[in-house]
Design a protein around this motif. Structure first.
Motif, PDB file in Angstrom:
ATOM      1  N   VAL A  52       0.851  -1.188   0.000  1.00  0.00           N
ATOM      2  CA  VAL A  52       0.000   0.000   0.000  1.00  0.00           C
ATOM      3  C   VAL A  52       0.887   1.238   0.000  1.00  0.00           C
ATOM      4  N   SER A  53       0.635   2.115  -0.933  1.00  0.00           N
ATOM      5  CA  SER A  53       1.421   3.339  -1.015  1.00  0.00           C
ATOM      6  C   SER A  53       0.502   4.547  -1.072  1.00  0.00           C
ATOM      7  N   GLY A  54       1.047   5.679  -0.715  1.00  0.00           N
ATOM      8  CA  GLY A  54       0.301   6.916  -0.808  1.00  0.00           C
ATOM      9  C   GLY A  54      -0.689   7.154   0.304  1.00  0.00           C
ATOM     10  N   ARG A  55      -0.673   6.292   1.316  1.00  0.00           N
ATOM     11  CA  ARG A  55      -1.619   6.437   2.422  1.00  0.00           C
ATOM     12  C   ARG A  55      -0.901   6.110   3.723  1.00  0.00           C
ATOM     13  N   THR A  56      -1.489   6.538   4.816  1.00  0.00           N
ATOM     14  CA  THR A  56      -0.952   6.188   6.129  1.00  0.00           C
ATOM     15  C   THR A  56      -1.433   4.791   6.460  1.00  0.00           C
ATOM     16  N   PHE A  57      -0.582   3.835   6.177  1.00  0.00           N
ATOM     17  CA  PHE A  57      -0.953   2.422   6.210  1.00  0.00           C
ATOM     18  C   PHE A  57      -1.547   2.003   7.544  1.00  0.00           C
ATOM     19  N   ALA A  68       5.527  -1.763   9.190  1.00  0.00           N
ATOM     20  CA  ALA A  68       6.822  -1.195   8.805  1.00  0.00           C
ATOM     21  C   ALA A  68       7.045  -1.290   7.300  1.00  0.00           C
ATOM     22  N   GLU A  69       6.466  -2.325   6.691  1.00  0.00           N
ATOM     23  CA  GLU A  69       6.634  -2.533   5.254  1.00  0.00           C
ATOM     24  C   GLU A  69       5.431  -2.061   4.438  1.00  0.00           C
ATOM     25  N   ASN A  70       4.402  -1.542   5.135  1.00  0.00           N
ATOM     26  CA  ASN A  70       3.177  -1.098   4.440  1.00  0.00           C
ATOM     27  C   ASN A  70       2.597  -2.206   3.571  1.00  0.00           C
ATOM     28  N   THR A  71       2.576  -3.393   4.109  1.00  0.00           N
ATOM     29  CA  THR A  71       2.168  -4.550   3.320  1.00  0.00           C
ATOM     30  C   THR A  71       1.231  -5.443   4.131  1.00  0.00           C
ATOM     31  N   VAL A  72       0.242  -5.979   3.455  1.00  0.00           N
ATOM     32  CA  VAL A  72      -0.635  -6.984   4.042  1.00  0.00           C
ATOM     33  C   VAL A  72      -0.407  -8.289   3.286  1.00  0.00           C
ATOM     34  N   TYR A  73      -0.406  -9.385   4.012  1.00  0.00           N
ATOM     35  CA  TYR A  73      -0.122 -10.691   3.443  1.00  0.00           C
ATOM     36  C   TYR A  73      -1.316 -11.624   3.601  1.00  0.00           C
TER      37      TYR A  73
END
Length: 119
Positions: free
Chosen positions: A22-27, A73-78
């Motif tokens: 996710v980019s461009g947002r406060t994750f 920390a990685e702005n990522t969902v798995y």
């Protein structure tokens, strides 16, 4: 912007891990979900994690096999998918909603990644 990846072809019983950056947002402020869709069917809910990270939900069809997690920390969902079945074959989408726990709908969607499970 949501960018999903990690799909592919796997045999029944195998595993895959999907990622959604996710980019461009406060994750950390976003609840996140995974959905899937097959041709001719409506998109269906798979799993979700609330923005607080403590609330998690799964569709009955994937409970005990799939695990959703988020890395702030990685702005990522798995989505870790184990014991895959042919009926798990679908295009998988990630979604986000601001300050959502386990919402009924989402505001932002990724482009989808195809998972094919062969028998």
């Amino acid at each position: 912007q949501l960018q999903a990846c990690g799909g592919g072809l796997v045999q029944a019983g195998g595993s895959l891990r999907l990622s959604c950056a996710v980019s461009g947002r406060t994750f950390v402020n976003y609840g996140l979900g995974w959905f899937r869709q097959t041709p001719g069917k409506e998109r269906e809910f798979v799993a979700a994690v609330g923005w607080n990270g403590r609330s998690i939900g799964y569709a009955d069809s994937v409970k005990g096999r799939f695990t959703i997690s988020r890395d702030n920390a990685e702005n990522t969902v798995y989505l870790q998918m184990n014991s895959l079945k042919p009926e798990d074959t679908a295009v998988y989408y990630c979604a986000a909603k601001l300050y959502a726990v386990l919402p009924a709908s989402y505001d932002y969607w990724g482009q989808g990644t195809l998972v094919t499970v062969s028998s």
